[in-house]
Every structure is written in structure tokens, then in C-alpha cells.
Design an enzyme around this catalytic site. Structure first.
Site, mmCIF file in Angstrom:
data_model
loop_
_atom_site.group_PDB
_atom_site.id
_atom_site.type_symbol
_atom_site.label_atom_id
_atom_site.label_comp_id
_atom_site.label_asym_id
_atom_site.label_seq_id
_atom_site.Cartn_x
_atom_site.Cartn_y
_atom_site.Cartn_z
ATOM 1 N N CYS A 79 -4.772 2.612 -3.644
ATOM 2 C CA CYS A 79 -3.508 3.105 -3.077
ATOM 3 C C CYS A 79 -2.364 2.128 -3.320
ATOM 4 C CB CYS A 79 -3.636 3.400 -1.578
ATOM 5 S SG CYS A 79 -4.742 4.762 -1.246
ATOM 6 N N ASP B 226 3.114 -4.580 7.844
ATOM 7 C CA ASP B 226 1.894 -3.786 7.737
ATOM 8 C C ASP B 226 0.723 -4.761 7.870
ATOM 9 O OD1 ASP B 226 -0.409 -2.578 6.858
ATOM 10 O OD2 ASP B 226 0.468 -1.711 5.047
ATOM 11 N N HIS C 39 0.873 -1.183 0.000
ATOM 12 C CA HIS C 39 0.000 0.000 0.000
ATOM 13 C C HIS C 39 0.910 1.234 0.000
ATOM 14 C CE1 HIS C 39 -2.831 2.928 1.756
ATOM 15 N NE2 HIS C 39 -3.787 2.104 1.408
ATOM 16 N N LYS D 207 -10.414 -0.872 10.457
ATOM 17 C CA LYS D 207 -10.575 -2.043 9.592
ATOM 18 C C LYS D 207 -10.890 -3.282 10.418
ATOM 19 C CE LYS D 207 -7.299 -0.192 6.204
ATOM 20 N NZ LYS D 207 -8.061 0.144 5.009
ATOM 21 N N GLN E 187 -4.508 -5.230 6.816
ATOM 22 C CA GLN E 187 -5.520 -6.129 6.244
ATOM 23 C C GLN E 187 -5.495 -7.511 6.882
ATOM 24 O OE1 GLN E 187 -7.872 -5.241 4.281
ATOM 25 N NE2 GLN E 187 -7.129 -3.228 3.698
#
Ligand code: PMP
Length: 400
Positions: free
Chosen positions: A358, A194, A117, A220, A197
Site C-alpha cells: 500500500c 500516522d 501508506h 498491529k 507502525q
């Protein structure tokens, strides 16, 4: 789990019941999270850490309770390793800026994957530019699988950190972060993951992964917007300079010099979003009651069913077909622009995301302007999957 726990899911859009499949962008919030916010502002609102009065003390205790809850949710060794931020983007910017300040110099390199991202790519480009270092990219296959052989060839004695997502928000690939950490640590290089998600879909144990940093956003994972987490191993956080200066991150300030507070407060300058942090606590309670592994299994059942039905839609092309995937389906229909597909689906009550998500370098890799993305959450149903694919079949002839 009842959809009725999520008030917004009772809405209609253009006369159709809302089918919300934009969960990778943000999830909807259960009533318990909304109640946590309301109850904070109706009975607890106060600035934390600095006050001696009842509300300040009570709010501080509740805030610190959530820190312990996050610590246990991600398996961190020490609650001081859990830093509250505004979200993944701020968490990664904090690390990129502060870690690079201390550990990255002229001629060094940082390795990130080519499927990151922008929030896990641009901060590294910025940090490297200011330090005279370079960014190296791990390539990926047509299916959306990282090339670990290429990764091993990229890493060298000037590599200072590796940053990779746990799950790609565009391709849905679940990356082998444990293996990436082992390779990087073999070279004495730390790894930032990261997890934006991943945390809502895969049980995460930062000690088992042995990653050095793990970043994610509350919104999220059923929590309010405005709160996120930067987990970092104490050995790095102790050595990294503060990211921002101001209240709460100081030990003592004189006109000549400032000394910094202990962890995690060294990285928490200014008034945090206390109500949102308490909302994050309620969201973690909600997820633990469902079971994160159960949520992930349910979502993959929806994903697999969706992919099976979507294969019968004329002109269907999937972007991201790795064997290890989370419940994200990126696709194109014939030559139609993703924006047109999304707009027509919206008129039938189906919310999906369209565009580059993104991740412009991923779009360049495939030579496409963007994709349509459907992503699933705990509250989605098999009936919704069928309604979504029926809507796709209905609009497909208009797109040819
Ligand atoms: N990384 C990934 C993989 C993401 O999917 C996102 C959000 N789309 C981000 C980082 C940025 O998260 P936020 O906007 O909440 O900071």
C-alpha cells in the site's frame, strides 16, 4: 514472554513450524486478548451508553475504562481526546474529512511525505480535490530518509496541515516526528502522525511529541481487528464538525436541527465494536507487562541479526537502510519477483509479505514492482531468524 501465549504460533504450515514474519500487516493475538473477547461475549455483551440495565452499565464502564487506559498509554492530556474508530484508515479519513471541511479552502495546501501508506495519502488527495487545494510531498533519499530541508521549503502561509508516518511500513524508517512538529508549529501548522507502525514498537507520548493528531490500529499491537484510535488535541476536535451522523454523536435531534454531543462522542456515531475495544485494553495490559521499550529492543536485535545474515544471501538488495529504523526489512533477491520469493518461503513455513505494501509511490521512487518484507514482533526468536535466512538461502538458487 512465551510463544505459547500465542495459540496460532503453535501451528504448522506445509509440514513446517509456522514462522510468522508478517507482523507489520497484523500481529498475532495472545491468549489474554482472545479471552477478553470470549469473556465479553459470554458474560457482558450489551449495547453501551444508552442502557440502564446491569449489562449495559457494566459494558459501558469497561469500555470507558479502556479509553482511560489508551489515554495513559499514549500520554494524552484528556480522555476526551481519545476517539475509538475501526482503525488507522478510518482515523485518518475522519481527520482528513472533518479537518478539511473546517480549515482547508481553495488554493491551500496539505503536506504529506512521499513515503506514506495509501491510508495517509489518498484521504488527503480526496479532501484536497473536493476543496480545490493541493497536496505537496516531502521527498526522501535512496536510504529512505525524509528531506527536512525540502519540507521547510514546501511549507508556506497556505499550508493547513502536515501528515507523516512515525514509522514507514515499507522502509522501516523511524521519522523524526518531534522535529517535523517543531518546524510545522513554527509556521502555525498542525501535524497528524500516522502511528500504525509505531505504537507496538516505540513508547509514544503524544504530549512530548506535541503532535495534533495521532492515529493507530489495534490489530498491529496484539489487539483484535476492528478497533483503532484517533487522538486529537481538544482545541482542534472542538472546532471540527462531526464525521458521521447517527446515534451517540447527538445531543438533541429535532426535525429541524441537530446539536452535537460533547467530545469524544461527537466523533463516535453508531454502535462501536465494544468487544474489540475490551480486547484492545487486554492488549495494552500485555504490552505494558512486557514493556514497550523492551519489545522494541528485542525486535531490533532480531532485525540486526537478520540483516547481518541476509547479507550472505546471493543477490540480496535491501530497500530502506536509514540509520533510524524499526524492525522491518524490505528486500529483493536478484531479479526475482517478490511474489515468487514470498511463495517459495511460504512453502517452507515462513510467512512474509510481498508487493507494494500500500505504498505504490515508494515503489515508483525505486523503480521496482514491490518488495519482500519481513517484520518482527515480541514473540519472534533468533532461531526463527536463522530458519528464515536458511530458507532464503535454500530458495535463492531457484530464483537466479
Ligand atoms: N498506515 C500505516 C503506516 C500502515 O502500515 C497501515 C497498515 N498497513 C495503515 C496505515 C492502515 O492501517 P489499517 O489497515 O489498520 O487501517
Amino acid at each position: 514472554m512465551q510463544q505459547s501465549q500465542f495459540p496460532i504460533l503453535q501451528s504448522s504450515v506445509y509440514g513446517h513450524p509456522l514462522i510468522y514474519l508478517d507482523n507489520a500487516a497484523t500481529t498475532q493475538k495472545p491468549q489474554s486478548v482472545i479471552d477478553a473477547l470470549t469473556s465479553y461475549y459470554t458474560s457482558l455483551n450489551s449495547n453501551i451508553h444508552r442502557g440502564t440495565h446491569y449489562l449495559a452499565t457494566a459494558a459501558t464502564e469497561r469500555f470507558e475504562e479502556v479509553r482511560r487506559k489508551v489515554q495513559s498509554f499514549i500520554g494524552a492530556a484528556d480522555r476526551a481526546e481519545v476517539v475509538f474508530t475501526r482503525g488507522t484508515t478510518e482515523s485518518i479519513n475522519l481527520v482528513a474529512s472533518s479537518f478539511s471541511e473546517r480549515f482547508v479552502g481553495e488554493g491551500d495546501n496539505v503536506i504529506v511525505s512521499a513515503m506514506e501508506h495509501h491510508s495517509d495519502m489518498v484521504p488527503w488527495q480526496m479532501a484536497c480535490e473536493s476543496k480545490g487545494a493541493s497536496v505537496r510531498y516531502i521527498p526522501f533519499s535512496d536510504e529512505g530518509v525524509l528531506d527536512l530541508g525540502a519540507f521547510e521549503r514546501l511549507i508556506d502561509s497556505h499550508t493547513r496541515i502536515v501528515a507523516v508516518n512515525h514509522v514507514s511500513n515499507t522502509l522501516g524508517t523511524v521519522n523524526p516526528v518531534g522535529g517535523i512538529v517543531r518546524i510545522a508549529h513554527g509556521h502555525g501548522v498542525p501535524v497528524l502522525v500516522d502511528g500504525a507502525q509505531a505504537v507496538a514498537h516505540i513508547p509514544v507520548d503524544v504530549q512530548a511529541l506535541d503532535c495534533d493528531f495521532y492515529c493507530f490500529s489495534g490489530h498491529k499491537m496484539y489487539a483484535p481487528m476492528g478497533v483503532g484510535v484517533m487522538y486529537g488535541k481538544r482545541r482542534w476536535l472542538d472546532e471540527m464538525p462531526p464525521y458521521q451522523g447517527g446515534g451517540e454523536m447527538i445531543k438533541e435531534v429535532t426535525l429541524e436541527k441537530t446539536t452535537y454531543n460533547e467530545l469524544p462522542f461527537k466523533f463516535e456515531a453508531g454502535t462501536p465494536s465494544v468487544g474489540d475495544v475490551l480486547g484492545l485494553g487486554a492488549a495494552i495490559d500485555f504490552m505494558l507487562a512486557e514493556g514497550v521499550a523492551n519489545i522494541g529492543r528485542h525486535e531490533m536485535e532480531l532485525h540486526d541479526y537478520a540483516v547481518e545474515l541476509m547479507r550472505t544471501v546471493p543477490g540480496m538488495r535491501f530497500i530502506g537502510t536509514a540509520a533510524e529504523k524499526a524492525a522491518v526489512v524490505s528486500f529483493l533477491v536478484g531479479e526475482a519477483h517478490p511474489y515468487d520469493v514470498g511463495t517459495l518461503l511460504d512453502k517452507l513455513g515462513v510467512a512474509v509479505r510481498t508487493g507494494h505494501h500500500c505504498t505504490q509511490p515508494i515503489m515508483d521512487r525505486y523503480g521496482i514492482p514491490g518488495t519482500v518484507r519481513a517484520s518482527f514482533a515480541v514473540y519472534n526468536t533468533l532461531d526463527e531468524v536463522e530458519a528464515f535466512v536458511n530458507a532464503l538461502k535454500r530458495i535463492a538458487p531457484m530464483l537466479m
